[in-house]
Design an enzyme around this catalytic site. Sequence first.
Site, PDB file in Angstrom:
ATOM      1  N   GLU A 103      16.781  41.844  61.099  1.00 15.29           N
ATOM      2  CA  GLU A 103      18.283  42.928  60.216  1.00 15.29           C
ATOM      3  C   GLU A 103      16.798  43.193  59.488  1.00 15.29           C
ATOM      4  OE1 GLU A 103      21.073  40.028  60.443  1.00 15.29           O
ATOM      5  OE2 GLU A 103      20.931  39.969  62.761  1.00 15.29           O
ATOM      6  N   GLU A 107      12.865  35.238  67.517  1.00 20.25           N
ATOM      7  CA  GLU A 107      13.864  35.444  67.534  1.00 20.25           C
ATOM      8  C   GLU A 107      14.078  37.333  68.204  1.00 20.25           C
ATOM      9  OE1 GLU A 107      17.162  34.044  64.570  1.00 20.25           O
ATOM     10  OE2 GLU A 107      16.232  35.514  63.581  1.00 20.25           O
ATOM     11  N   GLY A 113      22.522  37.814  67.977  1.00 19.75           N
ATOM     12  CA  GLY A 113      24.040  38.296  68.001  1.00 19.75           C
ATOM     13  C   GLY A 113      24.444  38.886  69.366  1.00 19.75           C
ATOM     14  N   HIS A 136      13.156  38.887  58.094  1.00 18.74           N
ATOM     15  CA  HIS A 136      14.390  38.660  59.583  1.00 18.74           C
ATOM     16  C   HIS A 136      14.063  39.624  60.224  1.00 18.74           C
ATOM     17  CE1 HIS A 136      18.314  38.268  61.797  1.00 18.74           C
ATOM     18  NE2 HIS A 136      17.904  37.058  61.977  1.00 18.74           N
ATOM     19  N   SER A 144      21.380  34.308  69.980  1.00 18.08           N
ATOM     20  CA  SER A 144      23.009  34.419  70.680  1.00 18.08           C
ATOM     21  C   SER A 144      22.124  32.402  71.358  1.00 18.08           C
ATOM     22  CB  SER A 144      22.764  35.272  71.599  1.00 18.08           C
ATOM     23  OG  SER A 144      23.258  36.483  71.418  1.00 18.08           O
ATOM     24  N   GLY A 178      22.511  32.037  64.360  1.00 17.61           N
ATOM     25  CA  GLY A 178      23.466  33.307  63.681  1.00 17.61           C
ATOM     26  C   GLY A 178      24.999  32.421  63.844  1.00 17.61           C
ATOM     27  N   GLY A 179      25.288  33.195  64.630  1.00 16.68           N
ATOM     28  CA  GLY A 179      26.714  32.947  64.972  1.00 16.68           C
ATOM     29  C   GLY A 179      27.423  31.703  65.111  1.00 16.68           C
ATOM     30  N   ASN A 203      21.620  30.328  59.844  1.00 17.96           N
ATOM     31  CA  ASN A 203      21.489  31.714  59.204  1.00 17.96           C
ATOM     32  C   ASN A 203      23.092  31.777  58.851  1.00 17.96           C
ATOM     33  OD1 ASN A 203      20.715  33.726  57.954  1.00 17.96           O
ATOM     34  ND2 ASN A 203      19.403  34.776  59.260  1.00 17.96           N
ATOM     35  N   TRP A 204      24.024  32.161  57.978  1.00 24.27           N
ATOM     36  CA  TRP A 204      25.437  32.467  58.136  1.00 24.27           C
ATOM     37  C   TRP A 204      25.360  33.925  57.795  1.00 24.27           C
ATOM     38  CZ3 TRP A 204      27.881  29.174  54.064  1.00 24.27           C
ATOM     39  CH2 TRP A 204      27.756  27.395  54.395  1.00 24.27           C
ATOM     40  N   LYS A 205      23.858  34.409  57.374  1.00 22.01           N
ATOM     41  CA  LYS A 205      23.921  36.625  57.058  1.00 22.01           C
ATOM     42  C   LYS A 205      25.317  36.341  56.458  1.00 22.01           C
ATOM     43  CE  LYS A 205      21.624  36.777  61.688  1.00 22.01           C
ATOM     44  NZ  LYS A 205      21.537  37.653  63.109  1.00 22.01           N
TER      45      LYS A 205
END
Length: 258
Positions: free
Chosen positions: A100, A170, A176, A98, A216, A237-238, A9-11
């Site tokens: 977020e 998640e 993150g 998600h 993470s 993610g990251g 997931n590149w956000k």
Amino acid sequence: MRKKIIAGNWKMNTSLAEALSLIGQVNLSVQQQTHPLLQTIIAPPFIWLTEATRIAVTTNGLQVAAQNCHHEKSGAYTGEVSAAMLASCGVKSVIIGHSERRQYQRENHAELVQKITRCFEEQLHVIYCVGETLEERDTNRHFETVKKQLQEVLGEINAEHASSVVVAYEPVWAIGTGKTAGPDQAQEMHAFIRKELQTIWNAEVAQNTSILYGGSCNSGNADALFSCADVDGGLIGGASLKADEFAVIRNIMISKLA
Ligand code: 13P
């Protein structure tokens, strides 16, 4: 055997040049190293999806997902993107719910059910995200929170569509933050989710539904997480923004399939 999935997931990250480079690198690494039981997914921002589906060689197991879609079919919703638009440019799945978006866009359960319904109308698969906040875990309400997120949304989805749903656990406190759920915590919650899916749908569907861990997840902790019986992969993610790191995570999953 349940499908194993590594999804990135590149956000809201990457320029056009960065996105093209990253799509190309991931595509190459999937071509070089893959496994019939592993599905690799990338979810770039909307604006790069057409490029991503053009470049991705889906026969090698690389699929393109969107990070969201609107809950209405079409119409006067300036700035929004519909499930039909996504399907028409070759997207295969959509991340729904998600944390977020639940937090910043105040997405509620009724809206999430509508979004999922739109996805199914377009034959899109859904990666449905659940997870508790730190406060909920600290006050021992994490199971209650996740149960509600599953019941109020997937409880509205007919079992005939269940094979189009992947669940991603998640924990909000792990996203993150560099803090990861330990393998015991992840396994405990994943087993709980599978039990809830059995209640909502049935035992066969619950056994066949892939449940991903997100928060993470990286090359350092993936091995321990992917060793858990009910962890069927990761929503990354990251670490999905670095092609090498993402490839290592994929290879760790492949090693579990050998
Ligand atoms: P991080 O891997 O950056 O913690 O993000 C996880 C996530 O939210 C994936 O959807």
